[in-house]
Motif scaffolding. Structure first.
Motif, short mmCIF file in Angstrom:
data_model
loop_
_atom_site.label_atom_id
_atom_site.label_comp_id
_atom_site.label_asym_id
_atom_site.label_seq_id
_atom_site.Cartn_x
_atom_site.Cartn_y
_atom_site.Cartn_z
N PHE A 168 45.44 41.89 21.65
CA PHE A 168 45.21 42.27 23.05
C PHE A 168 46.46 42.87 23.69
CE2 PHE A 168 41.68 39.33 22.38
CZ PHE A 168 40.63 40.09 22.92
N PHE A 169 47.65 42.41 23.25
CA PHE A 169 48.88 43.02 23.74
C PHE A 169 48.97 44.48 23.30
CE2 PHE A 169 51.78 39.05 24.40
CZ PHE A 169 51.01 38.71 25.50
N ASP A 172 45.80 46.53 25.03
CA ASP A 172 46.05 46.78 26.45
C ASP A 172 47.52 46.51 26.71
OD1 ASP A 172 46.04 47.10 29.14
OD2 ASP A 172 44.66 45.47 29.59
N SER A 173 48.33 47.56 26.57
CA SER A 173 49.79 47.40 26.66
C SER A 173 50.24 46.92 28.03
CB SER A 173 50.49 48.73 26.33
OG SER A 173 50.05 49.75 27.21
N ILE A 175 48.75 44.48 29.78
CA ILE A 175 48.28 43.14 30.11
C ILE A 175 49.44 42.17 30.32
CG2 ILE A 175 48.07 42.41 27.69
CD1 ILE A 175 45.56 40.87 28.50
N GLN A 178 51.11 43.09 33.69
CA GLN A 178 50.34 42.61 34.84
C GLN A 178 50.44 41.10 35.00
OE1 GLN A 178 48.89 44.47 37.13
NE2 GLN A 178 49.60 46.28 36.02
N GLY A 179 50.52 40.40 33.86
CA GLY A 179 50.67 38.95 33.93
C GLY A 179 51.98 38.55 34.57
N THR A 182 52.05 39.28 38.45
CA THR A 182 51.27 38.40 39.32
C THR A 182 52.11 37.29 39.94
OG1 THR A 182 50.63 37.10 37.36
CG2 THR A 182 49.08 38.81 38.14
#
Length: 360
Positions: A168-169, A172-173, A175, A178-179, A182
């Motif tokens: 997933f890393f 979606d580079s 992700i 964005q984490g 936040t």
């Protein structure tokens, strides 16, 4: 009113301390997950150039490019494991050439002398051995098997978790970015976002630089070992090259390893005229290759990929080793690079920061 304000301040301070302690306790409890995320992030940074090449050069869809990259990584890992099997078998055969009867006689002689020594002190070793309850020790065997099974299970879970997170890393580079954003205040989000992009770019170049460094050492070590007709030269060379991922300590371990393996590869020959001189010559050329790496490859590769002076890198690695051991030495350079980028973004006017980050 004044007493009430002090009381509120004390309660607030206690609450903050408790919150920090709870956070630290939580981080300790999930440290395995944190390690999985860090390893997955590193793998995604290493795989990023390959994914981009597959997407833009070969026009593959993003998911296909990610799956292909992960397949290549797994194939490389599997290949490494398979490569070491012949080395282990070969060393087993070499050790079998030792004079076992003579070794057994020496061990028996040592045992006899030990018993005689304790007997002279009034201690009957054989009687003491008879009094030992060996049955109680056999009870630990199931626990040993349970420990081994647990370790294998943990390793399997860890490998699966790293692969799952890495997918997933890579897919979606953004992700991970964005984490992180936040938990960042809104007013600094744009600046922190820019820092993350710079860190991502520099660390990608850094890990590619590591691969280039290992490749150069691998070629040099292979040439040396093949020149002396050492068995499994390619495998030994690759293992010693990988050990260079541990700064300063790794090359020393590699020197001991290559010296030992070169000796065992020649078991059966005369020690003084064949085994020892050959091993010493191999160690000499290994040291020359290491000097080439220390004074040419590393300064050029690391200074270009991390935008740091070689002296900076040396000091940071030493400090990381003193604080956190081997793990600190391995992670010192990427952590320092990330810290420099963040400091430049938020403290660009500071004189020290300006001096350290002038090349970024």
């Amino acid at each position: 009113m004044h007493a009430k304000t002090i009381a509120n301040g004390i309660l607030r301070a206690i609450s903050i301390i408790l919150g920090v302690l709870l956070l630290l306790y939580f981080l300790v409890k999930i440290q395995s997950v944190i390690v999985y995320i860090i390893i997955a992030a590193i793998l995604s940074l290493i795989g990023r150039p390959v994914i981009l090449m597959l997407r833009y050069k070969l026009k593959l869809p993003n998911t296909v490019a990610v799956v292909t990259t992960m397949f290549l990584m797994l194939s490389l890992l599997t290949g490494l494991v398979v490569l070491f099997i012949p080395l282990v078998i070969e060393q087993g055969k070499n050790l079998s050439l030792l004079e076992v009867d003579k070794l057994q006689a020496n061990i028996q002689d040592i045992f006899t002398q030990t018993i005689a020594y304790f007997s002279s002190k009034g201690i009957d070793v054989l009687k003491e051995l008879e009094n030992i309850n060996f049955a109680s020790h056999f009870e630990t065997i199931p626990n040993l098997f349970n420990t081994i099974i647990g370790a294998v299970g943990s390793l399997s879970i860890g490998l699966f978790s790293i692969l799952f997170i890495s997918f997933f890393f890579m897919k979606d580079s953004g992700i991970l970015k964005q984490g992180v954003l936040t938990i960042i205040p809104n007013k600094t989000e744009n600046r922190f976002s820019h820092s993350l992009e710079t860190i991502n770019h520099l660390l990608s170049k850094y890990f590619i630089g590591l691969i280039i460094q290992i490749t150069i050492l691998f070629i040099l070590y292979t040439i040396i070992l093949v020149s002396f007709s050492i068995s499994n030269a390619v495998v030994i060379a690759f293992l010693c090259a990988l050990l260079n991922l541990i700064p300063y300590v790794g090359p020393v371990i590699g020197a001991i390893l290559v010296f030992f393996l070169s000796m065992t590869s020649n078991i059966g020959l005369d020690f003084q005229t064949e085994i020892l001189p050959t091993s010493l010559w191999i160690l000499f050329f290994y040291s020359l290759a290491q000097l080439v790496d220390n004074f040419i490859s590393q300064p050029v590769i690391f200074s270009k990929t991390t935008k740091s002076h070689p002296l900076e890198i040396f000091l940071i690695i030493i400090i990381g080793g003193l604080l956190f051991g081997v793990i600190g030495m391995i992670t010192a350079v990427p952590c320092y690079t990330a810290l420099k980028v963040i400091l430049k973004e938020f403290l660009a006017d500071n004189k020290i920061v300006k001096s350290l980050t002038k090349n970024i």
